[in-house]
Every structure is written in structure tokens, then in C-alpha cells.
Scaffold this active site. Structure first.
Site, short mmCIF file in Angstrom:
data_model
loop_
_atom_site.label_atom_id
_atom_site.label_comp_id
_atom_site.label_asym_id
_atom_site.label_seq_id
_atom_site.Cartn_x
_atom_site.Cartn_y
_atom_site.Cartn_z
N GLU B 265 -24.38 17.45 14.12
CA GLU B 265 -23.93 16.74 15.31
C GLU B 265 -23.03 17.71 16.03
O GLU B 265 -22.05 18.17 15.48
CB GLU B 265 -23.18 15.49 14.86
CG GLU B 265 -22.99 14.48 15.94
CD GLU B 265 -21.62 13.90 15.83
OE1 GLU B 265 -21.31 13.26 14.81
OE2 GLU B 265 -20.85 14.10 16.78
N CYS B 302 -16.35 13.12 19.50
CA CYS B 302 -17.69 13.57 19.88
C CYS B 302 -18.21 12.77 21.07
O CYS B 302 -19.08 13.21 21.80
CB CYS B 302 -18.68 13.38 18.74
SG CYS B 302 -18.02 13.89 17.15
#
Lengths: 527, 527
Positions: B265, B302
Site C-alpha cells: 500500500e 494513507c
């Protein structure tokens, strides 16, 4: 319908302008008419562009419309009648019964995916209801469904000109998932490819599908195939073929600015373990089954039994003798292409000349373009010493590894690369010896079968035709059976989305009457 | 328990011999004691070997045993008490409330996967019963279940020192799946990592897990992390971090003799679309929510809202003004590491100096190691002309793209790379304008949310924390929520396997009382 040498780009049928490709009669090596034109870079661009444009309208169609499209493809393939069967037999060298069977399988796959669409389970619909009163923070409304990944490039396979080519497994599962398909015809059967491509186009038109849901390109070099995998509009690749071909595509896909998944089914020798009690009880019966599986389709199955592992002794000698007798009674068959025949001969010659490898049986003489079956033997030590002996010889060639005991069988198993299948021949008295081997085989293979051979691949819900590398590029996936649709899906979550903006699969009223996971619990649609 | 600077290899706790690593107090940049020894190549070898040996015994345990192990990890983490909270706050610079919340989330994840194990749906158990009478050929007995993929390397993340590090999401889902874990501590929080590692080890010992189910290594260079991904015993990788770091690991994994999946990720700017009616009705409220989301955790989520897309006009001006006022009222926060702070400053300076980019608001002054929030604006033409403007500036920095109309908003959306989230701020009157954008957003993002911001990531069954590249390496997967277990599974089919050799999940008596797909139909266990 007649074969014109033409490719299909969206709704256009026209001859490609890049070189000429001819089908070849497998049995004679002679050119078949007409010539097929290869795709130009502009053809590739246009097919990918149309696929990209078709993606959103196609995936937005109700599942029932996509199901009807798949069923229409099956009907149109059947409607091609004898022209398809005859051309396919000529191009592949495979007998009529096999090709008719393969046509049935191809239609069955399309219909299976139609039923998968109607079931809706593939969407994995989930609803986590909101909890506005939760402390310290309220819980939002979360819903999840799978969406298709995007346009898919499908490469036709030489060894399944119908079931794993233009409208084969990957095309069926991709179209079911909601992905447009750009198919690359295999050069071994261009005529078959055109006919099937026309059937898909006819079905698309009959069902009023968006233009670009399907295209079919011919490739006179490797440029078009490689260009497809590199094209930014293509989001996944389905491939069945050699290890070299598959890993080349994997490299291209991994080095794109946006890497994409490649589902390449490549190389497997499908070990067959013969356990002592089974050998003792049925050496001759197993040998008969083995020989039949070995030469099936001239040995050109991905699941062909290329390796046999057993403990040496009188029972194994009986198996070897009976295999020799069975092979001697089976005629040599025409191979798919002169090139494949040549590679087979080369592989067999390499084993024949290998120090430590003994030729224990051959089939009937091959003659021109026919593969003469070959059965070799090596002791476990010799096998473990040379990794080359694990390389697939595509065709009716198999290697027996003679072990001193079951511990040595295990050591051989530990050394194996990833496989599509592993077969066990056992009797009740072998179970305790088999049990500790099973976890190892689960790590090595996608399918473990008992008292059979892997060459029959049933198309159902519980089938796995896949396995760890190098059997496939991605052992998390299967290319046969209803679970194959998952390879072309990815999940999307919707948070606090108003009901009228949600996809029907996730709306409160559940208009598609789907089973959904509500707060993690499988929940039937209410009456 | 006290931090000793030691790593964990199987049941052994000992100082690594390769160089020294120190934790750093994020707020001051000062070294924290003690020194941590980095892993040697021999340590790496041993951790991987133990993981490989633990794989079969660990995955063979009943699901209940693995569930109890996960719950024991949660208990042991809680039992670390204030030492964990204090060390974690010092190393991360994050406030106590956040770290306590993150601890709760970490424990919640472990418990969620325990419930997933007890439910058993993750096995996707399927049974296609045999049809011995079928013509022309009988149908074999086929059964399918998912098995774990093998030992997993988990890389700790700087921005979630608990929830995405040593015992975070990837570790929880891998252990739930049946995969041993070799964790690589993030150098930004070695003390936190050791404490949590000791908690996992204590749980493993208490629950009598096989040695090697978990190891924790420190890395004084990049050699150990890269070596883990390259090790042939490691079968998948979980990573959360930078795009550069993630793509480097993807390359290593793809060029192994046996390529393996990397779940990295990496990079997302999480576009926020403000629609006209919503802006008109609630510009100030949205601005307040936006500013709070932007500075949450010093912007180091994120899912931080790094891009805002809206049509210019008086309502948007109100939004910009209100954002500026809100940011001015919010204090600058300590960033995770001096290096991350420096990169943030560099990114902000680049935007500040960019011709065509206007600085429309700044937060309170940062001072040493604190990130001063920044809000920039550019017109759509300028945005579309420079791909650099899509690069993530990790921290509290966001860019407003001013569009002339909704068509231009769409053009901006079309140009976006893959994202973790896309947020829509809308009123009922905006629905018709939003509807045509949704298919595009589904192609771009893993989660689409309405009237909120992505920074809250609920851990549930319907969550997707993933998205097309470069948001993640593999958009088919999620790293948060119960569906994350699927990334560490692969299917295996059993054909004609005697009942006593089948795994319990597939035996006729269904002793685990699982829902199974029987001939494709979801079937409840009989009473």
C-alpha cells in the site's frame, strides 16, 4: 459462414494488413487456405480503445443481459456446425470425437458462467449497517461488491483450440465478470479462431452488446501479443502456453507503468504417486489407465502425467511391463503443429541420450508429425541430481522415478516445482502412508486426485485448474470452473452512499435478491 | 517488561549483531535508549527456516486454536500497559489519545479475524458430488477449500506503529489464514516493535503454537527487508509505505525464480469532489471537516485528502476562506520522523515555488519537526499539464483544483492515478451530476465515500482499503477488514479423495458445520 482470413475489431470484420499467416494441416504440414492478415499497431490501438469504451456500458448491464450474451455465444458456436469441426480437426490434428467433445465443453463453460451471473454470489455483496449511536464515534454505512477489473487480453492456446481459445474459459469468465475481451488468435488454428470470433460477434450483435466488448486479432510476429499486454487500457491477461511464453508476458506486465495481473498457465508435469498396496493390488489396471492418460490428445494436455513416483520392487516391475504392453497397443497420434512435434522429438531424444535415464517403453512408431509415446525411468538419486529432468516434455512422454522407499518418495516430492495436479494411487492400507504427504502436496499443486489421472478436468464449482509457479503465474487463481470469475474482479466499498446512487446489488431493497453478508453473517434475501 | 533492543527469532530473544539502530524521540529528534541490533543474514535464514517448518503444523491446527492465539495476542498487547503507550508516543510523536485508540483498533482487528476463523466462510468450502451414472462419462467427486499461501513477510509501517506494524492488519490476517509471519520492524519505532513482538511471542507460548509462527527482525540497512522478499521460503509480502519502497519490493518479488504476490500500500492523494449544491449549502461545514481531516495525525494518513476538485465560483471561495480560518486555528503537529518532516517541507516548498500553483492557506507555524499544514490551488489546465502535481506530499498538504465546470471536473478525474479513496460532497440536487462520475470513480478507487473524508477507516466486513496501482500493488485486495484474509489464501481441489483423508472442512459429515457451496448452491449445515 466461410473463413475469409479476417479479424474482428469491434463490429468491423476486415483483413489485417501486417503480413500473412496460414493455417497448417496438422497431419500433413500443408498450408491451408485462406491467408490471414496480421494486425497492425493501429488495429491493436483500436481494439483496445473500443474495449476501454465498452467497459463501463458493458459492466453496467444487468447480469441477466450478460448471461444471455454468454448463452448466445454458445448457440452461435453450435450453429457453425460442421465447418467448425472440420476446420478445427484439420488445424489441430485432433480427432472429430475430441473436437466435438471440446465444443460441448466450451458451450458448457459459457452456460456455467451464465448461471454464475444469475446466482450473483460472485459479487460478494456485503452490508455493514451504520451505528449512529456508537461511542466514541458513530459507525458509518459500509457496503461492498466486486466490480470487473477492466478490459482483458486473452491468448488462444494451441492445445485447446475451442475450450481455451477465442471463446474459451478465460473469455467466458472475463465476459461474465463484466470485462471486454481482446483475443489474440493462436497461429496454430487461425481458421477455427475466425469462425469462433464470428460467432461471438454474431451473439454480441444479436444481444445488442456495446461495440468493443470483443475483438479478435491475428499476429504475424510477437509484436501484437506483447503490445496487448503492454497497452495501458488492458487490465489483466489470460494465457495458456509455454513457460517461456508465459514468463515473457509476466515480465512485460510487471514492468508497465501500471503493473497488471497475468494469469498464465504454463508448465506442469503432474506427478503420479503409486503407493505399495495399490501397486500390489492393481499394477496392471493402473498401467492401463496411465498409458491411456499419457497418450490422450497426443499427450498434449496441461495435466498430462509426465512423472511417476514409486518404490521399486516386483509390483512396480509389473506396472512397467504392463505400461509397455499398453503403449504398444496404442497408435501414435498427430501432434498439434510441426513445431510442437519437433520440440517433442527433441525432448525425447534428450532423455533417451541422458546418462542414468533408461528408456523402458515406447509407443507405436510415429511417422510424420505423429508423436511416438515414450516412457523413461531414472532412480531417485539421479532425478534429484538433475533439475532438467523436471522440465516438461510437451507430448506423450513420462518419466518414472524409482525410489528405494517411501522416505525417498517424499524427498522427490519435496523437490518438485509447482504443479497443476498431483495424483495418488492408493488402497485403504496405504492411507496412513499417504496422510503425511498431503500437506506437502497441498503446497505443490492445485488439485490432488485419488485413483485417477489429471487429464480429465471437470468444469464445475469445486474445480481448481491452477497451482503454484511455474504451473501458473498466480497460484491464487483457477482457469477452469466457476471460481475462475474471481480472477477478473476487485472489491469496491461504498460509504454512506445514498440508496439511489448505490448499485442495485447493494441497495436497501435488495432488488437483485442476492445473498449478502450483513455484518459478516450470510443472509438470505427476505421473501 | 522492559525494552532490551532485542529481536525475536522463533522462541529466541537476542540482540542482533549487525550494526545498531536507535529509536528517536519524534518531538525532539533525540536518540532513545537502548540500541537495537540489526539482523544478520544468518538471523534472516533462521527466521525463514523456522517459519517454513512451522507452516504445516500451524495451518493444521483447528481454526479455534488459531482464533484463541489471535485473541491472546490482543490480551498480551493490552497487558503491556503504559510502557507501550509511552514508548509509542515518544517514537511516533502521536498523541496519547491517538495511540490508545490505535491500540484498541489493533486488538479489534485481531479479534475480528478470530471471528472470521470461527465463521469459516473464508475457506470457500465447495462440494460437487459425484454422478456415477452420468453419460458419456461419470462425474468425479470434487471438493474445494482455500489453504494458506505460506510464510508471509510483513513490513511495519511508520504511520501506524501499532495497527499496521508488528501485530497489525497484515500480521493478523496472515496468522488467521494460517501463514507464519516474519515481521520486519520499522526503524521509526523499534521500541514499540520489540514490545509488541514480545507480546506476540508470549501469546504464542501461552497457546502452544509451533516455534517459528512468528519472528521479528530489525534491519540496520535495507538488506534484511530485501532479503526477506527474495527468500524462497517467503510466499507473500505485506507492506505499507512509500511508492519507491513498494515498487522496489515488487521488482524483487517479480524477479525471483518463483515470483510471489506483494501487497504494497503505497501512495494515494484521495481526491475530494465538492459538488455545487453541497458547496452552496455547506461550504463552511465542509471546510471545517476538510481541515480537521487534513491535519489528523499530522496529515500522515494513507487516506489523507491531498486533492480537492471543485467548480470555481463564490461558493468555492467561501470554502477556501473557511478552510484558511479552520487551519489557522489548528496547531501544527509533530511528524513521525525527522526524515518524514524534511520530505514534507521539501514537497511543500516545491508546490510553493511552482508557477501556476497558489498558496491559499497555511496552518499554524510548525517549528522544529512539526508540519505546518498547507493548502494550495491550481486551475484544472495547470493540473492537467503537470503530472508532478499528482504526487503525494506525505503530511498535511492538499491541492485544490479549480475547474471551470463539471465537465472539467470529470477531465481531472479521468486523469487521476489509482486511489485508496474518493470522496464526494453532495446534496440531493447533485445526485444526477454525480451519477455519471461513479463508474469512473469505481475504476480509480477502492472506496467511494459520501459527505465524509477517508481518514476514518472502519474495520469491518465491507471495508476496502486498497485500490488500483499506485495506491496499492494489487487492487484486487484489501489490507483492512475481514476480506483481507483472502490475500493470503489459495484454493486446492480434492478429487475422489476418501473421506478419512479429506480435511474436516470437506468431509461428508461436515464436522466443522460450515456453510458450503454444494453443486454451486450455498447450503447451510444440517442440524
Amino acid at each position: 459462414m466461410t473463413i475469409q482470413g479476417e479479424q474482428i475489431i469491434g463490429r468491423q470484420i476486415a483483413r489485417g494488413a501486417e503480413g500473412s499467416i496460414y493455417g497448417v494441416e496438422a497431419a500433413t504440414g500443408e498450408k491451408l487456405q485462406p491467408a490471414f492478415g496480421g494486425a497492425t499497431q493501429a488495429d491493436l490501438e483500436r481494439a483496445c480503445q473500443l474495449a476501454d469504451e465498452a467497459f463501463d456500458p458493458y459492466r453496467a448491464l444487468p447480469a441477466e443481459r450478460r448471461a444471455a450474451f454468454l448463452e448466445a455465444i454458445a448457440e452461435e458456436i453450435l450453429a457453425l456446425g460442421d465447418e467448425l469441426i472440420e476446420r478445427c480437426c484439420a488445424e489441430s490434428g485432433l480427432p472429430r470425437g475430441r473436437i466435438e467433445g471440446e465444443r460441448g465443453r466450451t458451450m458448457g463453460q459459457l452456460r456455467l458462467f451464465a448461471s454464475v451471473l444469475r446466482d450473483g454470489g460472485y459479487l460478494d455483496a456485503r452490508v455493514d449497517p451504520p451505528m449512529p449511536e456508537r461511542q466514541p464515534l458513530p459507525r458509518v454505512d459500509l457496503r461492498l461488491r466486486n466490480v470487473p477489473i477492466g478490459p482483458v487480453a486473452v491468448f488462444g492456446a494451441s492445445n485447446f483450440p475451442l475450450a481455451f481459445s477465442v471463446a474459451g474459459g478465460d473469455t467466458a469468465s472475463a465476459l461474465a465478470a463484466g470485462c471486454p475481451v481482446v483475443a489474440k488468435a493462436h497461429s496454430a488454428h487461425p481458421g477455427t479462431s475466425e469462425l469462433v470470433g464470428r460467432a461471438v460477434l454474431a451473439a454480441a450483435q444479436r444481444c445488442d452488446m456495446p461495440e468493443g466488448v470483443f475483438s479478435l486479432l491475428f499476429d504475424s510476429s510477437r509484436r501484437i501479443g506483447q503490445g496487448l499486454v503492454a497497452d495501458h487500457r488492458i487490465k489483466a491477461v489470460g494465457f495458456t502456453g509455454s513457460r517461456g511464453g508465459g514468463t515473457a508476458l509476466m515480465k512485460i506486465a510487471a514492468s508497465r507503468p501500471e503493473p497488471i495481473p497475468v494469469y498464465a498457465e504454463m508448465s506442469s508435469i503432474n506427478p503420479v504417486f503409486l503407493f505399495p498396496q495399490a501397486l500390489e493390488a492393481r499394477a496392471e489396471t493402473i498401467a492401463k489407465g496411465f498409458a491411456a492418460s499419457l497418450v490422450l490428445g497426443a499427450g498434449q494436455f496441461c495435466t498430462n502425467p509426465g512423472l511417476v513416483i514409486a518404490v521399486e520392487g516386483p509390483a512396480l516391475d509389473r506396472f512397467v511391463r504392463a505400461t509397455g504392453e499398453a503403449l504398444a497397443a496404442l497408435p501414435a497420434s498427430v501432434m498439434l503443429t510441426p513445431g510442437i512435434h519437433e520440440a517433442f522429438e527433441r525432448g525425447v531424444a534428450q532423455l533417451t541420450g541422458h546418462a542414468g535415464v533408461e528408456t523402458v517403453a515406447r509407443g507405436q512408431e510415429g511417422g510424420k508429425l505423429r508423436g511416438q509415446a515414450a516412457f523413461f525411468a531414472v532412480d531417485a538419486e539421479g532425478f534429484l541430481a538433475d533439475p532438467m529432468l523436471q522440465e516438461e516434455v510437451f507430448g506423450a512422454s513420462s518419466l518414472l522415478v524409482r525410489c528405494r522407499d517411501e522416505a525417498e518418495m517424499r524427498r522427490v516430492a519435496e523437490r518438485l516445482e509447482g504443479q497443476l495436479t498431483a495424483a495418488l494411487h492408493i488402497e485403504a492400507g496405504d492411507h496412513e502412508a499417504v496422510r503425511p504427504l498431503l500437506p506437502l502436496l497441498e503446497r505443490k499443486a492445485g488439485r490432488i486426485l485419488v485413483n485417477g489421472f489429471g487429464t480429465g478436468v471437470e468444469v464445475g464449482h469445486a474445480m481448481v485448474h491452477g497451482g503454484p509457479f511455474p504451473a501458473t503465474a498466480d497460484g491464487r487463481s483457477t482457469s477452469v470452473g466457476s471460481k475462475a470469475i474471481e480472477r477478473f474482479l476487485r472489491p469496491v466499498c461504498y460509504q454512506d452512499m445514498p440508496d439511489d446512487l448505490l448499485p442495485p446489488a447493494l441497495q436497501n431493497a435488495n432488488p437483485e435478491r442476492l445473498w449478502r453478508r450483513v455484518d459478516g453473517v450470510l443472509t438470505q434475501p427476505s421473501a
